[in-house]
Write an enzyme that holds these catalytic residues in place. Structure first.
Site, short mmCIF file in Angstrom:
data_model
loop_
_atom_site.label_atom_id
_atom_site.label_comp_id
_atom_site.label_asym_id
_atom_site.label_seq_id
_atom_site.Cartn_x
_atom_site.Cartn_y
_atom_site.Cartn_z
N ARG A 1 106.38 69.67 -29.21
CA ARG A 1 107.19 68.49 -29.58
C ARG A 1 106.93 68.33 -31.07
O ARG A 1 105.86 67.92 -31.47
CB ARG A 1 106.75 67.27 -28.78
CG ARG A 1 107.48 66.02 -29.21
CD ARG A 1 107.47 64.94 -28.17
NE ARG A 1 108.41 65.26 -27.13
CZ ARG A 1 108.19 65.01 -25.82
NH1 ARG A 1 107.07 64.46 -25.42
NH2 ARG A 1 109.10 65.33 -24.94
N PRO A 2 107.91 68.70 -31.90
CA PRO A 2 107.67 68.99 -33.32
C PRO A 2 107.44 67.80 -34.25
O PRO A 2 108.18 67.57 -35.21
CB PRO A 2 108.93 69.76 -33.72
CG PRO A 2 110.00 69.18 -32.85
CD PRO A 2 109.30 68.91 -31.53
N CYS A 3 106.36 67.08 -34.04
CA CYS A 3 106.03 65.97 -34.95
C CYS A 3 105.65 66.48 -36.33
O CYS A 3 105.71 65.72 -37.30
CB CYS A 3 104.93 65.10 -34.35
SG CYS A 3 103.45 65.98 -33.87
N HIS A 4 105.31 67.76 -36.44
CA HIS A 4 104.97 68.33 -37.75
C HIS A 4 106.19 68.37 -38.67
O HIS A 4 106.04 68.51 -39.88
CB HIS A 4 104.36 69.73 -37.60
CG HIS A 4 105.26 70.72 -36.92
ND1 HIS A 4 105.34 70.81 -35.54
CD2 HIS A 4 106.11 71.64 -37.41
CE1 HIS A 4 106.21 71.76 -35.22
NE2 HIS A 4 106.69 72.27 -36.34
#
Length: 171
Positions: free
Chosen positions: A130-133
């Site tokens: 889940r691409p919070c980066h």
């Protein structure tokens, strides 16, 4: 036993990742050593790499630059607000970045809610998948990442998702 937690650890270029899942095999967390709010193996958890084979394969393909979108069953627990923020994260494409304000706007939250959006992003239990980066500061700087700014930089560099010119991480 519905509260059984399965786990495995996977070595990646971002370090050793701890993956957890429920009995149905849906991924419930992916964390890194030293992660703010990250998980650690607890008594009663059962180590079983079997349910994580697809996740391991997809993570290997992601780090090899061959996978742009994870296709894994996910089950993260959080408030309705966090679930909305996390769903918005899932729409940020590989190689792109967005801001906290843009995520707030996507979920229909006010400008005043940007801090709460940041808190929900920081509480994301499924790093990398889940691409919070991909969320950066409004001024283009790399801001907080529960897995550490060095990992955020590594992931964005892998995805070529750094805005031009590449900003220095904010400490």
């Amino acid at each position: 036993m519905t509260d059984l937690t399965l786990w495995t650890a996977v070595d990646t270029p971002a370090g050793r990742l701890l993956l957890t899942a429920g009995p149905d095999g849906a991924l419930t967390s992916l964390s890194v050593p030293g992660q703010k709010g990250g998980r650690a193996v607890e008594p009663g958890w059962r180590e079983d790499p079997g349910p994580f084979r697809a996740a391991e394969e997809q993570l290997a393909a992601y780090f090899a630059g061959e996978l742009k979108e994870f296709q894994l069953p996910l089950r993260a627990h959080g408030t309705d607000f966090r679930q909305r923020v996390w769903a918005a994260l899932d729409t940020v494409p590989y190689g792109a970045t967005t801001t906290y304000g843009e995520i707030a706007a996507r979920i229909g939250a006010s400008r005043a809610a940007v801090r709460a959006v940041g808190g929900a992003i920081g509480a994301n239990p499924l790093l990398i998948v889940r691409p919070c980066h991909r969320v950066i500061g409004a001024d283009g700087t790399l801001t907080g990442y529960a897995g550490g700014l060095d990992r955020k930089l590594l992931l964005l560099t892998l995805e070529n998702g750094l805005p031009d010119p590449a900003p220095a991480p904010r400490r």
